[in-house]
Design a protein around this motif. Structure first.
Motif, short mmCIF file in Angstrom:
data_model
loop_
_atom_site.label_atom_id
_atom_site.label_comp_id
_atom_site.label_asym_id
_atom_site.label_seq_id
_atom_site.Cartn_x
_atom_site.Cartn_y
_atom_site.Cartn_z
N VAL A 147 0.83 -1.21 0.00
CA VAL A 147 0.00 0.00 0.00
C VAL A 147 0.87 1.27 0.00
CG1 VAL A 147 -1.70 1.35 1.32
CG2 VAL A 147 -1.97 -1.13 1.09
N ILE A 148 1.92 1.28 0.84
CA ILE A 148 2.77 2.47 0.94
C ILE A 148 3.40 2.79 -0.42
CG2 ILE A 148 4.79 3.48 2.12
CD1 ILE A 148 2.61 2.87 4.12
N GLU A 149 3.88 1.73 -1.06
CA GLU A 149 4.51 1.92 -2.38
C GLU A 149 3.49 2.46 -3.38
OE1 GLU A 149 6.25 -1.23 -5.32
OE2 GLU A 149 7.29 -1.33 -3.38
N TYR A 150 2.26 1.94 -3.32
CA TYR A 150 1.20 2.40 -4.23
C TYR A 150 0.91 3.88 -4.02
CZ TYR A 150 -3.28 2.99 -6.49
OH TYR A 150 -4.30 3.48 -7.27
N LEU A 151 0.82 4.29 -2.75
CA LEU A 151 0.52 5.69 -2.44
C LEU A 151 1.65 6.60 -2.94
CD1 LEU A 151 -0.93 5.36 1.19
CD2 LEU A 151 -2.20 5.61 -0.95
N LYS A 152 2.88 6.10 -2.81
CA LYS A 152 4.03 6.88 -3.28
C LYS A 152 3.99 7.02 -4.80
CE LYS A 152 7.72 6.16 0.04
NZ LYS A 152 8.82 5.25 0.34
N LYS A 153 3.70 5.91 -5.46
CA LYS A 153 3.66 5.90 -6.92
C LYS A 153 2.59 6.87 -7.44
CE LYS A 153 3.05 2.41 -10.34
NZ LYS A 153 2.68 1.00 -10.48
N ARG A 154 1.47 6.92 -6.77
CA ARG A 154 0.39 7.83 -7.17
C ARG A 154 0.64 9.26 -6.68
NH1 ARG A 154 -4.54 5.22 -9.09
NH2 ARG A 154 -5.44 7.30 -8.91
N ALA A 155 1.71 9.41 -5.87
CA ALA A 155 2.09 10.72 -5.30
C ALA A 155 0.94 11.37 -4.55
CB ALA A 155 2.60 11.65 -6.41
N ILE A 182 -6.49 24.21 -3.91
CA ILE A 182 -5.55 23.55 -2.99
C ILE A 182 -6.26 22.42 -2.24
CG2 ILE A 182 -4.09 23.88 -0.92
CD1 ILE A 182 -2.92 25.25 -3.37
N LEU A 183 -7.47 22.70 -1.76
CA LEU A 183 -8.21 21.66 -1.01
C LEU A 183 -8.51 20.45 -1.89
CD1 LEU A 183 -10.82 23.74 1.05
CD2 LEU A 183 -8.74 22.64 1.90
N LEU A 184 -8.71 20.69 -3.19
CA LEU A 184 -9.07 19.59 -4.11
C LEU A 184 -7.86 18.80 -4.60
CD1 LEU A 184 -11.77 21.23 -6.45
CD2 LEU A 184 -12.14 19.57 -4.63
N ASN A 185 -6.65 19.37 -4.42
CA ASN A 185 -5.46 18.73 -4.98
C ASN A 185 -5.07 17.49 -4.15
OD1 ASN A 185 -2.91 18.01 -5.86
ND2 ASN A 185 -2.26 20.12 -6.20
N GLN A 186 -5.34 16.31 -4.73
CA GLN A 186 -5.12 15.05 -4.01
C GLN A 186 -3.63 14.80 -3.73
OE1 GLN A 186 -8.01 13.20 -2.95
NE2 GLN A 186 -8.73 15.20 -3.61
N LYS A 187 -2.77 15.47 -4.47
CA LYS A 187 -1.34 15.29 -4.24
C LYS A 187 -0.86 16.09 -3.04
CE LYS A 187 0.17 13.85 -8.84
NZ LYS A 187 -1.05 13.19 -9.22
N LEU A 188 -1.69 17.03 -2.58
CA LEU A 188 -1.35 17.81 -1.39
C LEU A 188 -2.11 17.28 -0.17
CD1 LEU A 188 -1.39 21.42 -2.92
CD2 LEU A 188 0.58 19.94 -2.52
N ILE A 189 -3.42 17.16 -0.31
CA ILE A 189 -4.27 16.64 0.77
C ILE A 189 -5.23 15.64 0.11
CG2 ILE A 189 -5.95 17.22 2.57
CD1 ILE A 189 -4.97 20.18 2.29
#
Ligand SMILES: [Zn+2]
Length: 287
Positions: A147-155, A182-189
């Protein structure tokens, strides 16, 4: 039955008519509700077979391989990150679920109870089934090992309920643009979508197009507190708009909707590629 559309869309009514006819995509509170439903219905049962009725939603795996790799395993636990749900199948494999626009889960016993848009059925050896249904087929199902690797890959950024105040502040310090973007940016939050971003900004009394560089530190702290409050309250309400406070924007958004605070007509604008609903009187644009 638990459906994303019934969570939000069917309940977006105003003055007896449906105010908004577009589908509301499952966001963090919806996916957390799916997680709890999955945990309560489908853990610790042996998988007899997997019935793939539409392979379109499978990602990087064939129907045969999905069935072969899951057969004989049990779902042991689950975890959510943003809008993603991961379910551990025995020790070394994770089922990955993303609900797209209309994805939902339904656990049932008899085949005749299968939902109309069931795309994949997990059939347990006790003969009960869990259906992943998805009318519009933007959902995704896959298998991953880490899972961790997947989350990293998807950034993907930190989960919106996992992030702390200093991390939240750092995001607002290091980036520019409209607060809603900013709130919508999944790569930030990770986890906030269109509906809850609007709700958070309504409660914070911020116009969605406000430039984040214009925000004072205490406003960013308030935004952080409100984000947590709205998401947690929505989870408590099982992401069901009927169970949420009537003072929220949710039940009023859409054409003809009026602000639950001041009664003025709500406005809409396209911000970050999505339609924002807001009250121009209550939510001031900081310049
Ligand atoms: Zn207002």
């Amino acid at each position: 039955m638990l459906s994303a559309s019934s969570c939000l869309l069917a309940h977006l009514r105003f003055a007896g008519t449906i105010a908004c006819v577009t589908f509301a995509m499952p966001e963090l509170p919806d996916v957390e509700t799916f997680k709890r439903y999955f945990d309560a219905s489908s853990l610790h049962q042996r998988i007899g077979h997997v019935d793939v009725r539409d392979a379109y939603i499978l990602k990087d795996i064939s129907a045969c391989e999905l069935a072969r790799r899951l057969k004989g395993r049990q779902f042991k636990s689950s975890r959510r990150h943003g809008k993603h749900l991961f379910v551990r199948a025995d020790d070394d494999l994770w089922l990955r679920l993303h609900f797209g626009m209309t994805g939902s889960l339904q656990y049932f016993k008899r085949e005749v109870q299968a939902p109309k848009y069931a795309r994949v059925l997990f059939v347990f050896t006790n003969n009960h089934r869990l259906a992943f249904e998805d009318q519009r087929k933007f959902g995704e199902i896959g298998l991953i090992e880490d899972v961790i690797e997947y989350l990293k890959k998807r950034a993907l950024g930190r989960d919106a309920l996992d992030i702390d105040l200093s991390q939240f502040r750092a995001i607002f310090r290091k980036h520019g643009g409209a607060v809603k973007t900013i709130l919508l940016n999944q790569k930030l939050i990770a986890g906030i979508g269109n509906i809850y971003a609007d709700e958070i900004l309504f409660r914070t009394r911020l116009h969605p197009a406000t430039e984040i560089s214009a925000l004072k530190a205490k406003t960013v702290s308030k935004l952080f507190r409100v984000t947590r409050y709205i998401l947690k309250k929505a989870i408590e309400s099982k992401a069901d708009a009927d169970l949420m406070p009537k003072s929220w924007l949710l039940a009023h958004r859409g054409k003809g909707g009026k602000c639950p605070g001041c009664g003025r007509k709500l406005r809409s604008a396209t911000i970050g590629g999505r339609t924002a609903w807001f009250c121009a009187h209550c939510q001031k644009r900081r310049l």
